[in-house]
Motif scaffolding. Sequence first.
Motif, mmCIF file in Angstrom:
data_model
loop_
_atom_site.group_PDB
_atom_site.id
_atom_site.type_symbol
_atom_site.label_atom_id
_atom_site.label_comp_id
_atom_site.label_asym_id
_atom_site.label_seq_id
_atom_site.Cartn_x
_atom_site.Cartn_y
_atom_site.Cartn_z
ATOM 1 N N THR A 198 -1.796 3.300 -7.392
ATOM 2 C CA THR A 198 -1.388 4.322 -6.978
ATOM 3 C C THR A 198 -2.196 5.376 -8.045
ATOM 4 O O THR A 198 -1.130 6.492 -8.579
ATOM 5 C CB THR A 198 0.461 4.797 -6.657
ATOM 6 N N MET A 201 -2.762 9.018 1.691
ATOM 7 C CA MET A 201 -5.214 8.490 1.555
ATOM 8 C C MET A 201 -4.860 7.545 2.432
ATOM 9 O O MET A 201 -6.002 7.072 3.420
ATOM 10 C CB MET A 201 -5.404 9.363 0.917
ATOM 11 N N LYS A 202 -4.628 6.208 1.407
ATOM 12 C CA LYS A 202 -4.385 4.893 1.408
ATOM 13 C C LYS A 202 -4.205 4.619 3.380
ATOM 14 O O LYS A 202 -4.874 3.690 3.896
ATOM 15 C CB LYS A 202 -4.037 3.795 1.263
ATOM 16 N N ALA A 203 -3.206 5.227 3.759
ATOM 17 C CA ALA A 203 -2.729 5.424 5.374
ATOM 18 C C ALA A 203 -3.563 6.229 6.327
ATOM 19 O O ALA A 203 -3.547 6.091 7.234
ATOM 20 C CB ALA A 203 -1.556 5.726 5.661
ATOM 21 N N ILE A 236 -1.832 9.750 -2.614
ATOM 22 C CA ILE A 236 -2.316 8.351 -2.168
ATOM 23 C C ILE A 236 -1.779 7.172 -1.790
ATOM 24 O O ILE A 236 -3.156 6.669 -0.824
ATOM 25 C CB ILE A 236 -2.582 7.476 -3.474
ATOM 26 N N PRO A 237 -0.488 6.802 -1.445
ATOM 27 C CA PRO A 237 -0.587 6.076 -0.501
ATOM 28 C C PRO A 237 -0.469 6.553 0.985
ATOM 29 O O PRO A 237 -0.901 5.795 2.086
ATOM 30 C CB PRO A 237 0.932 5.790 -0.478
ATOM 31 N N GLY A 251 0.072 11.893 -7.767
ATOM 32 C CA GLY A 251 -0.407 10.917 -6.565
ATOM 33 C C GLY A 251 0.160 9.801 -6.243
ATOM 34 O O GLY A 251 0.017 9.630 -4.951
ATOM 35 N N GLN A 252 1.761 10.140 -6.694
ATOM 36 C CA GLN A 252 2.555 8.895 -6.097
ATOM 37 C C GLN A 252 3.060 9.604 -4.752
ATOM 38 O O GLN A 252 3.609 8.357 -3.851
ATOM 39 C CB GLN A 252 3.810 8.612 -6.925
ATOM 40 N N LEU A 262 -4.188 17.003 -6.741
ATOM 41 C CA LEU A 262 -3.718 16.401 -6.971
ATOM 42 C C LEU A 262 -2.806 16.301 -8.639
ATOM 43 O O LEU A 262 -3.631 16.171 -8.730
ATOM 44 C CB LEU A 262 -4.740 14.958 -7.240
ATOM 45 N N MET A 297 -8.996 4.479 1.808
ATOM 46 C CA MET A 297 -8.320 5.855 2.252
ATOM 47 C C MET A 297 -10.414 6.298 2.690
ATOM 48 O O MET A 297 -11.565 5.567 2.260
ATOM 49 C CB MET A 297 -8.114 6.438 0.910
ATOM 50 N N ASP A 333 0.643 -1.309 0.512
ATOM 51 C CA ASP A 333 -0.290 0.016 0.065
ATOM 52 C C ASP A 333 0.994 0.865 0.148
ATOM 53 O O ASP A 333 0.133 2.329 -0.064
ATOM 54 C CB ASP A 333 -1.163 -0.100 0.988
#
Lengths: 161, 790, 262
Positions: A61, C37-39, C34-35, C30-31, C27, C1, A41
């Motif tokens: 991603t 936001m996932k967290a 996005i991670p 997003g590299q 945005l 997210m 992730d």
Amino acid sequence: MGKVTMTVNGRARSAEVEGRTLLSSFLRDGLELTGTHVGCDTSQCGACVVLVNGQAVKSCTAFAADLDGAEVTTVEGMANPDGSLGRIQQAFQDYHGLQCGYCTPGMVMSTAALLAENPKPTEEEVRHYLEGNICRCTGYQNIVRAVMAASGQDVGALAAE
Amino acid sequence: MPKDDGIGASVKRREDTRFLTGNGKYTDDINLRGQTYVHFLRSDVAHGRIKGIDASAAEAMDGVLKVFTAADFASAGGIPCGWQVTDRFGNPMQEPKHPILAEGKVRHVGDPICAVVAETYAQARDAAEAIEVDIEELEPVVDMVRALEPDAPKVHDDLTSNLCYDWGFVEDNKAAVNEAFEKAAHVVSLELTNNRLVANPMEPRVAVGDYDPWGDSHTLYTTSQNPHVIRLLMGAFVLNIPEHKLRVVAPDVGGGFGSKIYHYAEEAFCTYAAKVLKRPVKWTSSRSEAFISDAHGRDHKTKIELALDADHNFIALRTETYANMGAYLSTFAPSIPTWLHGTLMAGNYKTPLIYVNVKAVFTNTVPVDAYRGAGRPEATFQIERLVDKAARELGVDPIELRRKNFIKPEEFPYQTPVAVVYDTGNYHATLDKMLELADCAGFEARRAESAARGKLRGFGIAHYIEACGIAPSNLVGQLGARAGLYESASVRVNATGSISVYTGSHSHGQGHETTFAQVVADMIGVDANSIEIHHGDTSNTPMGMGTYGSRSLAVGGSAIVKATNKVIDKAKKIAAHLLEAAPEDIELKDGKFSVAGTDKSVDWSGVTLAAYVPHNYPLEDLEPGLEETAFYDPSNFTYPSGAYGCEIELDPETGKIDILRFIAADDFGNIVNPMIVEGQVHGGLAQGIGQALLENCVYDDQGQLLSGSYMDYAMPRADDVRGFTVDHSCITPCTHNPLGVKGCGEAGAIGSPPAVVNAAIDALHRAGHTHVKHIDMPLTPSRVWAAMNG
Amino acid sequence: MYNFDFVKPSSIADAVAALAGEDAQPLSGGQTLIPSMKARLNAPGTLVSLTGIPELVGVCREGDMLVIGAATTHAQVARDAAADFPGLAALAGQIGDPAVRNRGTIGGSLANNDPSACYPAAALGTGATIVTDRREIGADDYFQGMFTTALEEGEIITAVRFPIPQASAYAKFVQPASRFALTAAFVARFESGVRVAITGASENGVFRWAEAEAALSSDFSADAIAGLACSPDEMIADLHGTAAYRAHLVGVMTRRAVAAAG
């Protein structure tokens, strides 16, 4: 929710997505193309790599909504028209470039991107290009051999390292 | 010449076609109608008392079906431990309860407290944030030595201390060992850490529970290396479901390396919740979640000492090891630092007296269990680092010191002082082969070339022995295993002659579908493509123990051989009837039965058809049909061994080490598929090199995991490893299994770490940094630089 | 997210308008976003994609400047800057991995200002100008500590103007897990003098190494800074390297960059 349409493996495909729907989820859950895998992730492992408009992209991603209209190729689109293994796929089988198969779709797609950019890469170039694809099974040596073979190069020298 | 698809042939893998086209069927690819999703709310503190949980707001949220807590599992058992170790005073180990969801206390970051089930995964995760958990934080204990101090916080309030066991092996040898040290001409010692690792198969764990209310039956799809073991442990000990009402399926599994052996709470949860909710329940681990919920590996702290006489013969060895168990006992955790570690402390050497002490310790960290090699890498690292250090201190060649103390080829079978009997081996042969392939003669020129570029070159070697083919059931039973470790196989011959093989082993990358078919094809003389291998589903495979400990071919393959022999025996009787001859006169060759000394024959499919269409058939003597099951229980472990050589280049400015070449000369006994064997060694080498140079699972003193993602846990990449040369031409076949095979899955990970570290120390010493005696793994550039400049 | 509304404007003006909304965030590639936001470390109400605005993309030579649109990917910079500014192109080609370089953008990297990111070293190391929708900010004023920049709420980078040096190079020592810089140096020689920017090392993010700049301005050679040591004070210490190690690497990487720049 909104509808997103992409050309996936040559076919126009649509699915409803949320803002947060990732390309990997659009493919796996929306289109049931489960060949694309998710192994981390933090955008490190590369199991999810697909081609977006011909370029390697980590599909975990990127938001599906950001890629409306894109042309996407996944591992499901890499076989020959008659269903037999494509050139890269065949090389991975011939040189035992996979074991558990989980990282394999990403490896195949990264290889496709590499060979499109650099049709005859050196071993160093292959190893460097694949730094964003983690494999836990193979120790990479046979993956590198498979990529070299897929590019039409002699892998005998590599084997005798 | 081997049959082109039989034993000894590098047959391409049949499973590859589905993996390469995106048609693998992994657990996360399974989606059942009406499926729900669970998210586990996990502890973010390492140690705390749960004072209250208020899930009312979460339960009212969109899509939420139920929030489960420990109270929902009041009638369930804890996650069981499969091995009971007896300590050196004769007492059983301390064994705390491991609940499915935390009861009263949380004991590590990641300990699951609540489980939220909702219509979508996002809803479950959103709702988990609305749960209010009142936790009184307690002082955590992370360091093993600190954990054993009298005033240390206790991980489990109901245990007397954080000591799981204090094990001595062989306890009766202790006095003699100490006496030998008193008399020794030389004593060499080393303190070292075997770094904690995370297995990190690329497929994170997944579980899907399903329940059929009409049949009151359960199905669990799970990422397991051993579905039958999960069915037994979860059914009998946790959820009280009898086997006939519980099916466990492990479909395509994306790597395991040990971490998918164990029964995990999430599996029991999904199975149970599916019944409560009358809907399938799915859990898919994220990688971040995997770091705090998959069992970790290694994590030993050791002091090891070697006593030598004046002629440099090894006369005694003793060790004291602290082994981290983490917060709970994972399925096989207690056996790893004891029976899979202590029994290997003789290594390849004739050390007559050995004493191993292991203190297993509970800490507020994720449970620790087997990871590729499991105990044997820890043993090998200690021995091979220490032998190298001994050679330096004595001023002798590390290769010659090893040779001098090796068990000689003519001394097999060899009874070690640590219980096991090595059946075969030829350590001199593998060492010679490795040195030949390593081009030692050219080393000096290569070193000079590196030096011209300002780099330090070094060469290090290591020899290893491992005990694989786990394991003789009666022996491991005496040692505390709560399971048998046989393997099973059913060979079902179909009417037209095709063959379906059902194995209790499980393939998660090893290529069993190809190699097992090679074995059967070779035995019967039919085309391997007429043979299909089935595995991973308890509903159609006989009770088997699964795949770990490099056991699949040695134990599972032997079961297949045994079942196939039963099939052949019966087929010969049928053929005898058809050919009007005596069964003992029937020969099977190349898929054809013939009467010895005659030209009378019947082919394989003629016999199989007769078995299922028994018109012309000895029904009074023989049942129709052709299907046999066998269980194989090995009489000993197998003992693969090998010599590894590693050549590195070290950048003295940055401390960075690059692997230039790595030579592995292994003795795996007989080989079924050389291509697959080489692949297994490559993978093991990458993991061992990863341990030596890159990977480290690190907690801070508050029990927070600092290396909790691939941003900080350094996985080996394609540009980190290179130059593998793998040889398996030195063969001393195993004497006690029918294929003469030993197992190759773990060797690379066992033998490579000391070779890498020895190479680094060699490079430093050649360059004059002789004050550097040891560097703990991983040899990060920062550590190497600090050691050089320390 | 967490969920959010997604918009993808096609002009800078529309993007700025969209970003004026409550909890709106830009945005780019997003590299990193996005991670995070996932967290669930980041929870935008609206995400405004900047990748559909043609004027934000491209590499263009303007006199002695190289102007790079903010939404230009690392891969494109690695390719299109190679002729005019090889040091920058080489840096871009070392960010992340190929797939990351195909999405990640220069604007996103500079707006995030990760203390271990590569681009801040090039921007500070050349004294680049950060062009936004409302003003121009000199690199010396732009970087204000780790993950902190001079950008205001809702302000977006539109382009980066790099003065093209006579010689330059980037020497990166890779953190083996993340592949960010454990410590890296960007060295640029101009008519007016030499600039040295260090990333990955300091708790304060990217910084200029003044002593090295002075020494190199009078003698542009690795030997000129052989005796220079960087203080370990305020250096990052983590499981990948101690503060002392990073301070040491500052010298090593700077010397290597000088040698590579020639």
